[in-house]
Design a protein around this motif. Structure first.
Motif, short mmCIF file in Angstrom:
data_model
loop_
_atom_site.label_atom_id
_atom_site.label_comp_id
_atom_site.label_asym_id
_atom_site.label_seq_id
_atom_site.Cartn_x
_atom_site.Cartn_y
_atom_site.Cartn_z
N ILE A 108 0.78 -1.11 -0.02
CA ILE A 108 -0.21 -0.19 0.08
C ILE A 108 1.24 0.98 -0.07
CG2 ILE A 108 -2.15 1.33 1.18
CD1 ILE A 108 -2.38 -1.36 2.51
N VAL A 109 1.14 1.72 -0.83
CA VAL A 109 1.98 2.89 -1.34
C VAL A 109 1.54 3.74 -1.12
CG1 VAL A 109 4.38 3.62 -2.32
CG2 VAL A 109 3.86 1.17 -2.05
N PRO A 110 1.91 4.50 -1.10
CA PRO A 110 1.36 6.43 -0.86
C PRO A 110 1.57 7.18 -2.69
CG PRO A 110 2.77 6.68 1.33
CD PRO A 110 2.64 5.47 0.55
N SER A 111 2.56 6.23 -3.36
CA SER A 111 2.18 7.19 -4.43
C SER A 111 1.35 6.80 -6.10
CB SER A 111 3.43 6.42 -5.02
OG SER A 111 4.08 5.47 -5.52
N LEU A 112 0.49 4.94 -5.49
CA LEU A 112 -0.47 4.82 -6.03
C LEU A 112 -1.92 5.70 -5.80
CD1 LEU A 112 0.17 0.79 -5.68
CD2 LEU A 112 1.13 2.28 -8.09
N PHE A 113 -1.57 6.16 -4.96
CA PHE A 113 -2.70 6.94 -5.11
C PHE A 113 -2.87 8.56 -5.03
CE2 PHE A 113 -5.20 3.05 -2.10
CZ PHE A 113 -4.01 2.79 -2.12
N ASP A 114 -4.44 8.49 -5.75
CA ASP A 114 -3.91 10.18 -6.38
C ASP A 114 -4.69 11.27 -5.41
OD1 ASP A 114 -3.18 8.92 -8.96
OD2 ASP A 114 -5.25 7.96 -8.77
N SER A 115 -5.76 10.50 -5.21
CA SER A 115 -6.34 11.65 -4.05
C SER A 115 -6.27 11.60 -2.60
CB SER A 115 -8.21 11.92 -4.44
OG SER A 115 -8.07 11.73 -5.84
N TRP A 116 -6.21 12.75 -2.02
CA TRP A 116 -5.80 12.48 -1.04
C TRP A 116 -6.99 13.32 0.49
CZ3 TRP A 116 -2.58 9.16 1.21
CH2 TRP A 116 -1.80 8.45 0.59
N GLY A 117 -7.85 12.83 1.09
CA GLY A 117 -8.26 13.67 2.55
C GLY A 117 -7.20 14.69 3.13
N GLN A 118 -7.55 15.58 4.36
CA GLN A 118 -7.05 16.19 5.14
C GLN A 118 -5.99 15.56 6.10
OE1 GLN A 118 -10.18 16.07 5.28
NE2 GLN A 118 -10.92 16.55 7.59
N GLY A 119 -6.50 14.80 6.95
CA GLY A 119 -6.26 13.84 7.70
C GLY A 119 -7.34 14.45 8.76
N THR A 120 -7.27 13.27 9.93
CA THR A 120 -7.71 12.97 11.72
C THR A 120 -6.34 12.95 12.16
OG1 THR A 120 -9.69 13.07 12.64
CG2 THR A 120 -8.54 10.65 11.37
N GLN A 121 -6.32 13.68 13.35
CA GLN A 121 -5.54 12.81 13.65
C GLN A 121 -5.69 12.13 15.37
OE1 GLN A 121 -2.65 14.89 15.22
NE2 GLN A 121 -1.96 12.83 16.68
N VAL A 122 -5.02 10.87 15.07
CA VAL A 122 -5.80 9.77 16.37
C VAL A 122 -4.26 9.62 17.60
CG1 VAL A 122 -6.50 7.50 16.71
CG2 VAL A 122 -6.16 8.83 14.56
N THR A 123 -4.74 9.92 18.81
CA THR A 123 -3.64 9.44 20.20
C THR A 123 -4.50 9.02 21.41
OG1 THR A 123 -3.67 11.97 19.59
CG2 THR A 123 -2.82 11.31 21.62
N VAL A 124 -2.77 8.62 21.45
CA VAL A 124 -3.58 6.60 22.09
C VAL A 124 -2.12 7.54 23.07
CG1 VAL A 124 -3.39 4.00 22.25
CG2 VAL A 124 -4.47 5.11 19.55
N SER A 125 -3.06 7.67 24.50
CA SER A 125 -2.33 7.54 25.47
C SER A 125 -3.32 7.75 26.38
CB SER A 125 -1.64 9.28 25.16
OG SER A 125 -1.06 9.66 26.57
N SER A 126 -2.61 7.65 27.96
CA SER A 126 -3.47 7.36 28.99
C SER A 126 -3.15 8.62 29.43
CB SER A 126 -2.38 6.36 29.78
OG SER A 126 -1.41 6.19 29.87
#
Length: 126
Positions: A108-126
């Motif tokens: 699953i290589v990023p260069s093979l994908f053309d359209s992208w979302g803006q991203g969402t932050q996931v933080t795993v912490s106690s």
């Protein structure tokens, strides 16, 4: 290009769950392969899960196998990523992306994908 929007990120304790959603602009997903990626600070963007709406078996990398599940809902034009048993090392910005490939690539290589979302932050912490 396809417009994608991620949602569902947030702060969760180790062992917890989150469900991310990737929404399209009403376009049918049948013609696309959708991937989920993540990028932690100081690290390269990593492909973690992929689904080909045309029907091939979803692909998950070893680090998330058994914990993350990718699924699609063609009526809602969304691709979701259910994340269970989250670990601190899962902390990253998560992105969805679309490719015109007919099925998920072996890597699953990023260069093979053309359209992208803006991203969402996931933080795993106690």
């Amino acid at each position: 290009q396809l417009q994608l929007v991620e949602s569902g990120g947030g702060l969760v304790q180790p062992g917890g769950s989150l469900r991310l959603s990737c929404a399209t602009s009403g376009v049918r997903l049948d013609y696309y392969t959708i991937g989920w990626f993540r990028q932690a600070p100081g690290k390269e963007r990593e492909g973690i899960s992929c689904i080909s709406i045309g029907g091939s078996v979803p692909v998950n990398v070893d680090s998330v196998k058994g914990r993350f599940t990718i699924s699609s809902d063609s009526t809602k034009h969304t691709v979701d990523l259910q994340m269970d048993s989250l670990k601190p090392e899962d902390t990253a910005v998560y992105y969805c992306a679309a490719s015109s490939l007919p099925r998920c690539p072996r890597s699953i290589v990023p260069s093979l994908f053309d359209s992208w979302g803006q991203g969402t932050q996931v933080t795993v912490s106690s």
